[in-house]
Write an enzyme that holds these catalytic residues in place. Structure first.
Site, PDB file in Angstrom:
ATOM      1  N   HIS A  19      -8.937  -9.944   0.831  1.00 46.68           N
ATOM      2  CA  HIS A  19      -8.740  -9.788   2.276  1.00 46.68           C
ATOM      3  C   HIS A  19      -9.928 -10.496   2.916  1.00 46.68           C
ATOM      4  O   HIS A  19     -11.068 -10.049   2.798  1.00 46.68           O
ATOM      5  CB  HIS A  19      -8.718  -8.313   2.664  1.00 46.68           C
ATOM      6  CG  HIS A  19      -8.526  -8.080   4.131  1.00 46.68           C
ATOM      7  ND1 HIS A  19      -7.557  -7.237   4.628  1.00 46.68           N
ATOM      8  CD2 HIS A  19      -9.179  -8.571   5.219  1.00 46.68           C
ATOM      9  CE1 HIS A  19      -7.622  -7.226   5.952  1.00 46.68           C
ATOM     10  NE2 HIS A  19      -8.601  -8.027   6.324  1.00 46.68           N
ATOM     11  N   ASP A  54       2.603  -6.767   2.791  1.00 46.46           N
ATOM     12  CA  ASP A  54       1.472  -5.943   3.225  1.00 46.46           C
ATOM     13  C   ASP A  54       1.974  -4.607   3.777  1.00 46.46           C
ATOM     14  O   ASP A  54       1.480  -4.101   4.789  1.00 46.46           O
ATOM     15  CB  ASP A  54       0.607  -6.666   4.251  1.00 46.46           C
ATOM     16  CG  ASP A  54      -0.739  -5.976   4.470  1.00 46.46           C
ATOM     17  OD1 ASP A  54      -1.098  -5.099   3.662  1.00 46.46           O
ATOM     18  OD2 ASP A  54      -1.423  -6.291   5.458  1.00 46.46           O
ATOM     19  N   HIS A  72      -2.579 -12.592   3.335  1.00 50.53           N
ATOM     20  CA  HIS A  72      -2.157 -12.582   4.749  1.00 50.53           C
ATOM     21  C   HIS A  72      -2.966 -13.537   5.643  1.00 50.53           C
ATOM     22  O   HIS A  72      -3.655 -13.110   6.570  1.00 50.53           O
ATOM     23  CB  HIS A  72      -2.155 -11.171   5.332  1.00 50.53           C
ATOM     24  CG  HIS A  72      -3.292 -10.276   4.926  1.00 50.53           C
ATOM     25  ND1 HIS A  72      -4.609 -10.677   4.913  1.00 50.53           N
ATOM     26  CD2 HIS A  72      -3.303  -8.980   4.545  1.00 50.53           C
ATOM     27  CE1 HIS A  72      -5.365  -9.672   4.523  1.00 50.53           C
ATOM     28  NE2 HIS A  72      -4.608  -8.631   4.302  1.00 50.53           N
ATOM     29  N   HIS A  86       0.868  -1.176   0.000  1.00 51.68           N
ATOM     30  CA  HIS A  86       0.000   0.000   0.000  1.00 51.68           C
ATOM     31  C   HIS A  86       0.904   1.225   0.000  1.00 51.68           C
ATOM     32  O   HIS A  86       1.508   1.547   1.024  1.00 51.68           O
ATOM     33  CB  HIS A  86      -0.895   0.032   1.237  1.00 51.68           C
ATOM     34  CG  HIS A  86      -1.753  -1.184   1.414  1.00 51.68           C
ATOM     35  ND1 HIS A  86      -3.113  -1.184   1.133  1.00 51.68           N
ATOM     36  CD2 HIS A  86      -1.467  -2.433   1.864  1.00 51.68           C
ATOM     37  CE1 HIS A  86      -3.608  -2.376   1.397  1.00 51.68           C
ATOM     38  NE2 HIS A  86      -2.629  -3.155   1.849  1.00 51.68           N
ATOM     39  N   PHE A  87       1.014   1.913  -1.126  1.00 54.17           N
ATOM     40  CA  PHE A  87       1.904   3.070  -1.220  1.00 54.17           C
ATOM     41  C   PHE A  87       1.163   4.407  -1.078  1.00 54.17           C
ATOM     42  O   PHE A  87       1.748   5.462  -1.246  1.00 54.17           O
ATOM     43  CB  PHE A  87       2.711   3.017  -2.516  1.00 54.17           C
ATOM     44  CG  PHE A  87       3.855   2.029  -2.494  1.00 54.17           C
ATOM     45  CD1 PHE A  87       4.218   1.386  -1.326  1.00 54.17           C
ATOM     46  CD2 PHE A  87       4.575   1.749  -3.650  1.00 54.17           C
ATOM     47  CE1 PHE A  87       5.276   0.467  -1.299  1.00 54.17           C
ATOM     48  CE2 PHE A  87       5.633   0.842  -3.634  1.00 54.17           C
ATOM     49  CZ  PHE A  87       5.987   0.210  -2.465  1.00 54.17           C
ATOM     50  N   ARG A  88      -0.154   4.359  -0.827  1.00 52.09           N
ATOM     51  CA  ARG A  88      -0.938   5.482  -0.294  1.00 52.09           C
ATOM     52  C   ARG A  88      -1.178   6.645  -1.253  1.00 52.09           C
ATOM     53  O   ARG A  88      -1.843   7.613  -0.861  1.00 52.09           O
ATOM     54  CB  ARG A  88      -0.258   6.034   0.969  1.00 52.09           C
ATOM     55  CG  ARG A  88       0.006   5.019   2.074  1.00 52.09           C
ATOM     56  CD  ARG A  88      -1.253   4.358   2.556  1.00 52.09           C
ATOM     57  NE  ARG A  88      -1.070   3.632   3.816  1.00 52.09           N
ATOM     58  CZ  ARG A  88      -1.908   2.726   4.268  1.00 52.09           C
ATOM     59  NH1 ARG A  88      -2.992   2.416   3.580  1.00 52.09           N
ATOM     60  NH2 ARG A  88      -1.694   2.122   5.414  1.00 52.09           N
ATOM     61  N   HIS A 141       1.657   4.047   8.345  1.00 48.20           N
ATOM     62  CA  HIS A 141       0.977   5.194   8.943  1.00 48.20           C
ATOM     63  C   HIS A 141       2.029   6.000   9.696  1.00 48.20           C
ATOM     64  O   HIS A 141       3.105   5.485  10.021  1.00 48.20           O
ATOM     65  CB  HIS A 141      -0.115   4.743   9.917  1.00 48.20           C
ATOM     66  CG  HIS A 141      -1.192   3.923   9.300  1.00 48.20           C
ATOM     67  ND1 HIS A 141      -2.224   4.477   8.572  1.00 48.20           N
ATOM     68  CD2 HIS A 141      -1.402   2.581   9.287  1.00 48.20           C
ATOM     69  CE1 HIS A 141      -3.036   3.508   8.156  1.00 48.20           C
ATOM     70  NE2 HIS A 141      -2.544   2.348   8.563  1.00 48.20           N
ATOM     71  N   ASN A 156      -6.791   0.878  -2.142  1.00 40.93           N
ATOM     72  CA  ASN A 156      -7.466   1.690  -1.115  1.00 40.93           C
ATOM     73  C   ASN A 156      -6.762   3.026  -0.892  1.00 40.93           C
ATOM     74  O   ASN A 156      -6.273   3.334   0.183  1.00 40.93           O
ATOM     75  CB  ASN A 156      -7.616   0.914   0.188  1.00 40.93           C
ATOM     76  CG  ASN A 156      -6.312   0.349   0.712  1.00 40.93           C
ATOM     77  OD1 ASN A 156      -5.385   0.070  -0.046  1.00 40.93           O
ATOM     78  ND2 ASN A 156      -6.232   0.166   2.012  1.00 40.93           N
TER      79      ASN A 156
END
Length: 444
Positions: free
Chosen positions: A181, A305, A234, A64-66, A309, A96
């Protein structure tokens, strides 16, 4: 007449489909052209791998590189920098973001953002939703798409597909392997009152093992009924490993270094919010089952994964603290330490990080150290002893749950399509990543 190559990686111990032994690797036009004794050959560039071990390029199929929308946590550039510093040649990035990657324009936007900024090769998942289910068969065929990702739990808004009808609608629409997921959102909702404010040890109670196996049983049943392939991300529970071992015809399995290394409740007591992720870090008995899953061949791939944050966000009292932790830069040294400790062989590590992704996702020219494949190589020093530290992380978040971890083995070079992108903790070629190609969409 001796051959001439663009690059020769010379003198290293090589691990590939043929086993483990000393060999040279010759590269022409970004592809592997020869593996063997190239002592009489010449090259424009020679990489001296004496004393080192050369692996097929490590692929991290869950990050997840946001970007877009959450760049204060991470972006495509800093995430990819973390990847190549960790010996990772390619990543598959999750949908996401804000806005979510749920249509052709959003996918095109990510590919445009990646061009000239991502150091590693890359592909992006399209998120499956109730609203776009009918169009996913078209979206999954777009260039740069690694497949469809569905959140059955642990997400918000349109990306959450909690009901069987919604999952079935997604699977009916797609032809590639769907990625999930798998946690039961209905059970999670019922158990949220069990969260104890400021007590992260309650996280695996809220998101208990039953919520995982209950969802995975539902998912496998739907997939079998429709004759579809699924990839369960996961996996964390003993029950799932036992169950999925009986359903390998439709289901492939991902494990993470975090779940294989950190144990509850100790991790929560020591790291507090920095140990919080979904599904949770679980107790030793579940972790032992994950290792059995590796030994038995149930596990197909390792993914980090990587889901960073900020420190400030993670410091909020549970359950206000967000779930997720960085991992793409530490995947290789953490797992090489398990290799050194005898938990898995180096050949099995290669299977989980290169050959497995190639099989499960149908990579067109990556994931194998063989003639005709991209010259993607992860060069490691198995004798290196290094301490993983917060300050060495390239992620914008600036921390790692493995701070202080004594690694036995370290990535010393990342070679992508014949170019030495990273060497000795220094990025030499920036922004050269390109989209990954897939066998099922070559004609797209």
């Amino acid at each position: 007449m001796p051959s001439t190559f663009d690059l020769i990686v010379r003198g290293g111990e090589v691990v590939n489909h043929a086993g483990r032994g000393f060999a040279d690797i010759g590269v022409k036009a970004g592809k592997i052209a020869a593996v063997g004794d190239l002592g009489q050959a010449s090259a424009g560039e020679v990489f001296d791998a004496t004393g080192l071990t050369v692996l097929p390029g490590v692929i991290d199929s869950q990050v997840h590189f946001r970007e877009p929308g959450l760049e204060w946590k991470e972006d495509l550039q800093t995430g990819a920098r973390s990847a190549v510093l960790g010996g990772v040649v390619a990543v598959f990035e999750m949908p996401n973001t804000e806005p979510t990657t749920t249509n052709a324009d959003a996918l095109a936007d990510k590919l445009a953002r990646a061009k000239g900024r991502m150091d590693c090769d890359h592909a992006f998942y399209v998120g499956g939703t109730h609203e776009n289910a009918a169009f996913l068969g078209e979206l999954e065929r777009l260039p740069g798409c690694c497949g469809v990702k569905v959140f059955m739990g642990a997400s918000t808004g349109s990306l959450l597909v909690a009901d069987d009808e919604g999952v079935a609608a997604v699977l009916r629409s797609i032809n590639r392997r769907g990625t999930f997921h798998s946690e039961d959102e209905y059970r999670l909702a019922d158990r949220r009152p069990l969260a104890r404010t400021g007590d992260w040890t309650s996280h695996p109670e809220v998101r208990d093992a039953t919520s995982a196996i209950q969802s995975t049983r539902r998912l496998v049943g739907i997939a079998k009924g429709l004759g579809k392939r699924i990839h369960v991300l996961h996996v964390t529970t003993a029950e799932e490993i036992a169950y999925l071992a009986d359903h390998k015809d439709v289901a492939s399995v991902e494990l993470t270094p975090q779940h294989l290394t950190l144990i509850a409740p100790e991790a929560y007591e020591r790291l507090k919010g920095f140990a919080q992720m979904n599904p949770p870090i679980r107790e030793a008995a579940h972790q032992a089952a994950l290792w059995r899953g590796i030994e038995m061949g149930v596990a197909d791939v390792l993914g980090s994964d990587h889901a960073p944050h900020t420190r400030e966000e993670k410091a909020r009292p549970y359950p206000a603290s967000p779930s997720g932790m960085p991992g793409v830069q530490t995947l290789v040294p953490v797992m090489l330490t398990h290799v050194a400790d005898g938990r898995l062989s180096l050949e099995r590590f290669v299977d989980l990080t290169s050959h497995g992704p190639q099989r499960i996702f149908g990579l067109a020219d990556k994931g194998r150290m063989a003639e005709g494949f991209d010259a993607d190589l992860t060069v490691v020093d198995l004798k290196a002893r290094r301490t993983i530290r917060h300050e060495d992380m390239a992620s914008r978040s600036g921390w790692t749950p493995f701070d202080g971890f004594e690694a036995k083995g370290w990535p010393v070079a990342t070679i992508i399509r014949g170019r030495v992108v990273m060497r000795e903790d220094e990025v030499l070629i920036a922004g050269g990543g390109t989209p990954v190609r897939f066998l099922e969409t070559l004609a797209a």
